[in-house]
Design an enzyme around this catalytic site. Structure first.
Site, PDB file in Angstrom:
ATOM      1  N   ASP A  34       0.985  -1.155   0.472  1.00 20.18           N
ATOM      2  CA  ASP A  34       0.148   0.262  -0.098  1.00 20.18           C
ATOM      3  C   ASP A  34       1.134   1.290  -0.053  1.00 20.18           C
ATOM      4  OD1 ASP A  34      -2.315  -1.133   0.535  1.00 20.18           O
ATOM      5  OD2 ASP A  34      -1.837  -1.783   3.069  1.00 20.18           O
ATOM      6  N   LEU A  35       0.270   2.287  -1.053  1.00 21.02           N
ATOM      7  CA  LEU A  35       2.124   3.403  -1.419  1.00 21.02           C
ATOM      8  C   LEU A  35       2.016   3.985   0.113  1.00 21.02           C
ATOM      9  CD1 LEU A  35       3.911   4.371  -3.087  1.00 21.02           C
ATOM     10  CD2 LEU A  35       2.041   5.093  -4.037  1.00 21.02           C
ATOM     11  N   ASP A  36       3.117   4.192   0.855  1.00 19.54           N
ATOM     12  CA  ASP A  36       2.877   4.649   1.734  1.00 19.54           C
ATOM     13  C   ASP A  36       2.472   5.360   2.858  1.00 19.54           C
ATOM     14  OD1 ASP A  36       5.652   6.910   0.272  1.00 19.54           O
ATOM     15  OD2 ASP A  36       4.145   7.798  -1.083  1.00 19.54           O
ATOM     16  N   GLU A  37       1.696   3.895   3.058  1.00 19.42           N
ATOM     17  CA  GLU A  37       0.825   3.367   4.032  1.00 19.42           C
ATOM     18  C   GLU A  37       1.017   2.820   4.384  1.00 19.42           C
ATOM     19  OE1 GLU A  37      -2.507   4.781   4.973  1.00 19.42           O
ATOM     20  OE2 GLU A  37      -2.018   6.140   2.780  1.00 19.42           O
TER      21      GLU A  37
END
Length: 290
Positions: free
Chosen positions: A232-235
Site C-alpha cells: 500500500d503506497l506510503d501506507e
C-alpha cells in the site's frame, strides 16, 4: 556518543507476545541463568490489544556464552510464553543497501553518519536508476550499481535488486528518495526490512513540485515521515515523523532546503532505531523504544 557495544559480549533481545503474568520474570530469569547483566531495558504493555513488548540490552560475563548458544537456550523460554523474538549481537552492524534517484541529501547524510559511527550500519552497495551520485559513492568507497527502470524493464530491474540483496547479505534496504514505486511482490519480499522517506505536509501535496504547491497554499508546517515499505503506497507502519514551522517569508527554494533537512534527520532516526532493534511492528503501527 555512547560507547560502542562489545562484540560477542553485548546482545539485544526483543520479545512480543500476548500479555500474561510472569513475562519480565521469564526474561530476567533467563539472563540470570546465562551470566547476563541488564544494561538497558524497556517494555510496553498494550492494554487495548493485550500484547506485551520488551527490548533488553545486556552483556554476559561468561566467555562461553555466545550468540548461537544464547539463542538455543532461549528457545524453550520463548516457546513456553509464545514469544515472537529476536536476539542479536549488539555490535554487529546492519548491512544496509541504499537506493536513490536524483535527490541526494538523504544519501549523503546516511553515508556521513555511517562513516562517522553515528549509525551502526555497513553499506555494501548503493543502487540508483540514474548516475548522478556515482561519484559520491566512489568518494566513500561504496560500490555503485546503476539499474535503469522503465515500464518495460521494471521486472528485470527488481530481479537485479533482489539478487544484490541476497548476494550481499543485506539486512535493510533504505529508499533514500528513490523515486520509483516498488511492485507488490518486491514489497512482500522486503517486508519489515525496507524503509522509505517522504515529505508530509499539512495538508498533503501529491505529484510534481510539492514544495511549490505548499508555497502557493501558504503552509505553516513542513514535515517528513519515515515508514516501512508495504504494497500500500506510503501506507506502511510509521517509524518516525517530524515537522518544522515555516512562514510566508520563505520562497519555494527555501521550503525545499528546510524540507530536505527534516527528511534527512527523520530518515536517520528511523535507520538508527531499526539497526538497534528498537522498532517492533504491531499490526499497522510500530512500538519504538527510543
Amino acid at each position: 556518543m555512547s560507547p560502542r557495544p562489545q562484540s560477542g559480549r553485548e546482545f539485544v533481545l526483543t520479545v512480543s507476545c500476548p500479555d500474561s503474568a510472569g513475562l519480565v520474570h521469564a526474561v530476567s530469569g533467563f539472563l540470570v541463568r546465562n551470566s547476563g547483566n541488564i544494561l538497558e531495558s524497556q517494555q510496553f504493555d498494550d492494554r487495548l490489544k493485550g500484547r506485551f513488548f520488551m527490548r533488553v540490552h545486556f552483556d554476559v560475563s561468561d566467555p562461553a556464552s555466545d550468540l548461537d548458544g544464547l539463542r538455543l537456550r532461549f528457545g524453550p523460554v520463548a516457546q513456553a510464553y509464545n514469544f515472537t523474538w529476536t536476539l542479536r549481537d549488539a555490535a554487529t552492524p546492519t548491512r544496509t543497501l541504499i537506493m536513490v534517484s536524483r535527490f541526494g541529501h538523504c544519501l549523503n547524510d546516511l553515508l556521513f553518519r555511517g562513516r562517522s559511527g553515528a549509525l551502526n550500519i555497513e553499506i555494501p552497495a548503493i543502487v540508483s536508476n540514474h548516475r548522478d551520485f556515482e561519484g559520491l559513492a566512489e568518494s566513500y568507497g561504496v560500490p555503485f550499481h546503476h539499474i535503469p527502470v522503465t515500464k518495460e524493464t521494471k521486472p528485470e530491474a527488481e530481479a537485479r535488486l533482489l539478487e544484490l540483496v541476497r548476494d550481499l547479505d543485506v539486512d535493510l534496504v533504505v529508499l533514500a528518495r528513490y523515486m520509483q514505486v516498488l511492485s507488490d511482490d518486491l514489497c512482500k519480499e522486503l517486508e519489515g526490512r525496507a524503509i522509505n522517506i517522504h515529505h508530509s505536509f499539512l495538508p498533503s501535496f501529491k505529484g510534481a513540485r510539492p514544495y511549490d504547491q505548499a508555497h502557493t497554499r501558504g503552509v505553516k508546517l513542513v514535515g517528513a515521515t519515515a515508514h516501512y515499505v508495504t504494497s500500500d503506497l506510503d501506507e506502511g507502519q510509521i517509524i518516525e515523523q517530524d515537522v518544522i514551522r515555516v512562514d510566508h517569508s520563505l520562497a519555494p527554494g527555501d521550503l525545499v532546503t528546510v524540507g530536505r533537512d527534516v527528511e534527512a534527520q527523520v530518515l536517520a532516526h528511523a535507520v538508527k532505531w531499526h539497526s538497534e532493534s528498537r522498532v517492533m511492528v504491531d499490526g499497522n503501527r510500530t512500538v519504538v523504544f527510543r
